[in-house]
Enzyme design. Sequence first.
Site, mmCIF file in Angstrom:
data_model
loop_
_atom_site.group_PDB
_atom_site.id
_atom_site.type_symbol
_atom_site.label_atom_id
_atom_site.label_comp_id
_atom_site.label_asym_id
_atom_site.label_seq_id
_atom_site.Cartn_x
_atom_site.Cartn_y
_atom_site.Cartn_z
ATOM 1 N N PHE A 13 0.827 -1.194 0.000
ATOM 2 C CA PHE A 13 0.000 0.000 0.000
ATOM 3 C C PHE A 13 0.869 1.255 0.000
ATOM 4 O O PHE A 13 1.800 1.375 0.802
ATOM 5 C CB PHE A 13 -0.867 0.067 1.266
ATOM 6 C CG PHE A 13 -2.090 -0.792 1.250
ATOM 7 C CD1 PHE A 13 -3.305 -0.305 0.789
ATOM 8 C CD2 PHE A 13 -2.046 -2.094 1.729
ATOM 9 C CE1 PHE A 13 -4.450 -1.097 0.797
ATOM 10 C CE2 PHE A 13 -3.181 -2.903 1.740
ATOM 11 C CZ PHE A 13 -4.388 -2.398 1.270
ATOM 12 N N ASP A 14 0.533 2.182 -0.860
ATOM 13 C CA ASP A 14 1.043 3.539 -0.745
ATOM 14 C C ASP A 14 0.432 4.134 0.530
ATOM 15 O O ASP A 14 -0.574 3.627 1.039
ATOM 16 C CB ASP A 14 0.620 4.339 -1.979
ATOM 17 C CG ASP A 14 0.965 5.808 -1.874
ATOM 18 O OD1 ASP A 14 2.104 6.129 -1.519
ATOM 19 O OD2 ASP A 14 0.070 6.643 -2.141
ATOM 20 N N LEU A 15 1.005 5.221 1.030
ATOM 21 C CA LEU A 15 0.481 5.845 2.252
ATOM 22 C C LEU A 15 -0.355 7.091 1.945
ATOM 23 O O LEU A 15 -1.577 7.078 2.080
ATOM 24 C CB LEU A 15 1.639 6.193 3.191
ATOM 25 C CG LEU A 15 1.278 6.891 4.507
ATOM 26 C CD1 LEU A 15 0.321 6.040 5.339
ATOM 27 C CD2 LEU A 15 2.541 7.226 5.294
ATOM 28 N N ASP A 16 0.308 8.168 1.529
ATOM 29 C CA ASP A 16 -0.387 9.437 1.297
ATOM 30 C C ASP A 16 -1.387 9.328 0.160
ATOM 31 O O ASP A 16 -1.027 9.006 -0.970
ATOM 32 C CB ASP A 16 0.620 10.543 0.973
ATOM 33 C CG ASP A 16 1.476 10.918 2.173
ATOM 34 O OD1 ASP A 16 1.073 10.619 3.302
ATOM 35 O OD2 ASP A 16 2.555 11.519 1.960
#
Length: 231
Positions: A13-16
């Site tokens: 997963f990407d965060l931002d």
Amino acid sequence: MTRGAKGIDTVLFDLDGTLTDPFVGITRSIQYALEKLGAPVPAAEELGWCIGPPLWESFAVLLGQDGETLDGETGEDKALLDRAVALYRERYTSVGLYENELIAGIAPLVEALTGAGFTLYVATSKPHAYAGKIVEHFGLMPQFRKVYGSELDGTRSAKAELIAHLIEQEARDAARCVMIGDRKHDLVGAHANDMRAIGVTWGYGSLEELAAEHPAFIARLPDEIRAWLSV
């Protein structure tokens, strides 16, 4: 053991813009840095495009330098960008880090995936020193094997490099992984490593931006990812 019907057992997963909405913290910290530098300060609403790419790239555009690549920059250019990033972090590390909101539906999604046996990682261009604090702040850390991010000097801020590093460190099979993110950088980075990708529309990349990179799936709600993975 294969966990998903599509042969996937690992989810990055990407965060931002993917797990959380960091708009307030990031845009205010960019404005702070630009003001300190005496540069023009755009309205927050004009800075959404800065969420996702490495900071050096965003400041290169904001400060009138080449936003596509920093190759060939002078020492003076690099010093200015480094100063901008340092000023950004001056505010972000103390205030902006927590001017952030968890995306609705994300907590149930990651809980369902870990419950189904998937191994989860965070893969973000944000420095891991900050990313880990954010994941912990929102109570998501138990769902993730590890948080991977860039170094403070910008090393591995490019998604392709970061994902390659994660695969090597964790001895994962890219063919059994999927990268989930809201910007083209996430999809490009995944494809550079022969990994499938899912684009999400609740973040800061447009549907057109995501579709242009031909992801395996585009999700409009977190629950659609569960359905795609047959969870």
